[in-house]
Motif scaffolding. Structure first.
Motif, short mmCIF file in Angstrom:
data_model
loop_
_atom_site.label_atom_id
_atom_site.label_comp_id
_atom_site.label_asym_id
_atom_site.label_seq_id
_atom_site.Cartn_x
_atom_site.Cartn_y
_atom_site.Cartn_z
N ARG A 154 -29.60 -17.27 -57.36
CA ARG A 154 -30.77 -17.63 -58.23
C ARG A 154 -30.40 -19.15 -58.52
N VAL A 155 -28.59 -19.08 -58.22
CA VAL A 155 -27.73 -20.58 -57.99
C VAL A 155 -27.92 -20.93 -56.88
N SER A 156 -27.71 -20.52 -55.39
CA SER A 156 -28.06 -21.18 -54.53
C SER A 156 -29.63 -21.73 -54.75
N ILE A 157 -30.45 -20.48 -54.83
CA ILE A 157 -31.36 -21.30 -54.71
C ILE A 157 -31.95 -22.56 -55.23
N GLU A 158 -31.33 -23.32 -56.79
CA GLU A 158 -31.46 -23.85 -57.63
C GLU A 158 -30.59 -25.43 -56.68
N ASN A 159 -29.46 -24.89 -55.83
CA ASN A 159 -29.04 -25.86 -54.82
C ASN A 159 -29.69 -26.49 -53.82
N LEU A 160 -31.18 -25.63 -53.40
CA LEU A 160 -30.98 -25.96 -52.16
C LEU A 160 -33.17 -26.42 -52.87
N ARG A 161 -33.52 -26.45 -53.91
CA ARG A 161 -33.96 -26.81 -54.40
C ARG A 161 -33.78 -28.71 -55.02
N LEU A 173 -22.86 -21.79 -47.67
CA LEU A 173 -22.25 -20.91 -48.63
C LEU A 173 -22.71 -21.05 -50.28
N SER A 174 -22.98 -21.52 -50.94
CA SER A 174 -23.45 -21.91 -52.45
C SER A 174 -25.12 -22.32 -52.18
N GLY A 175 -25.77 -22.54 -51.06
CA GLY A 175 -27.14 -23.67 -51.24
C GLY A 175 -26.76 -24.16 -50.95
N CYS A 176 -25.13 -25.21 -50.58
CA CYS A 176 -25.24 -27.08 -51.04
C CYS A 176 -25.06 -28.18 -50.11
N ALA A 177 -25.60 -27.09 -48.60
CA ALA A 177 -25.46 -27.68 -47.70
C ALA A 177 -26.82 -27.79 -46.41
#
Length: 166
Positions: free
Chosen positions: A34-41, A100-104
């Motif tokens: 869920r955290v990675s999805i929010e980072n992507l969002r 790895l954390s959806g931040c890129a």
């Protein structure tokens, strides 16, 4: 054990879906937290949508054409977003990759000129909004295609820039 899949149709913003941000050609499961999805969002809503609009307004639309209805609008194509540890390892990614954390995200570019234009727009967004980013690299496979690597962390952004020829 049940197979887990991503609901690829979930919209992260007007023009970007979770499916686009988690696609991989490896065949390895790629399920974000869920955290990675929010980072992507965050990347989609606060950076990619604005970059897409600005790029099309500046370089694609003819005078008087409407952004929402024009057939001249070009999509911004994401080639890599979130990567699970297994996917990241399979594609040769850094063990500390922001993917790895959806931040890129990695963004396909038609050539060096488009990569520079995308990068310039992202720098302008950072300056205009006061938001910061972690990494902004123009990358190129030797003798081959260009792409833009862009990363935004929730905190501790380093504003690293560069050109990488792999």
């Amino acid at each position: 054990m049940n197979n887990v899949e991503v609901n690829k149709s979930i919209r992260l913003s007007q023009h970007y879906t979770l499916g686009e941000m988690t696609k991989t050609g490896t065949g390895i499961p790629n399920i974000p937290s869920r955290v990675s999805i929010e980072n992507l969002r965050n990347i989609c809503e606060n950076w990619l949508e604005e970059m897409r609009y600005d790029y099309n307004t500046l370089y694609c639309l003819k005078p008087g054409e409407d952004y929402e209805t024009s057939k001249s609008v070009e999509p911004v194509i994401i080639t890599s977003g979130f990567r699970s540890e297994d996917v990241n390892r399979a594609v040769g990614g850094s063990p500390t990759s922001n993917h790895l954390s959806g931040c890129a995200v990695d963004i396909r570019c038609a050539g060096f000129e488009q990569a520079v234009r995308y990068a310039t727009i992202l720098l302008d967004i950072a300056d205009d909004t006061g938001q910061d980013y972690d990494e902004l690299f123009i990358e190129r496979k030797k003798g081959g295609r260009y792409w833009l690597h862009f990363a935004v962390r929730p905190e501790d952004n380093r504003r690293k820039n560069g050109f990488i020829n792999t």
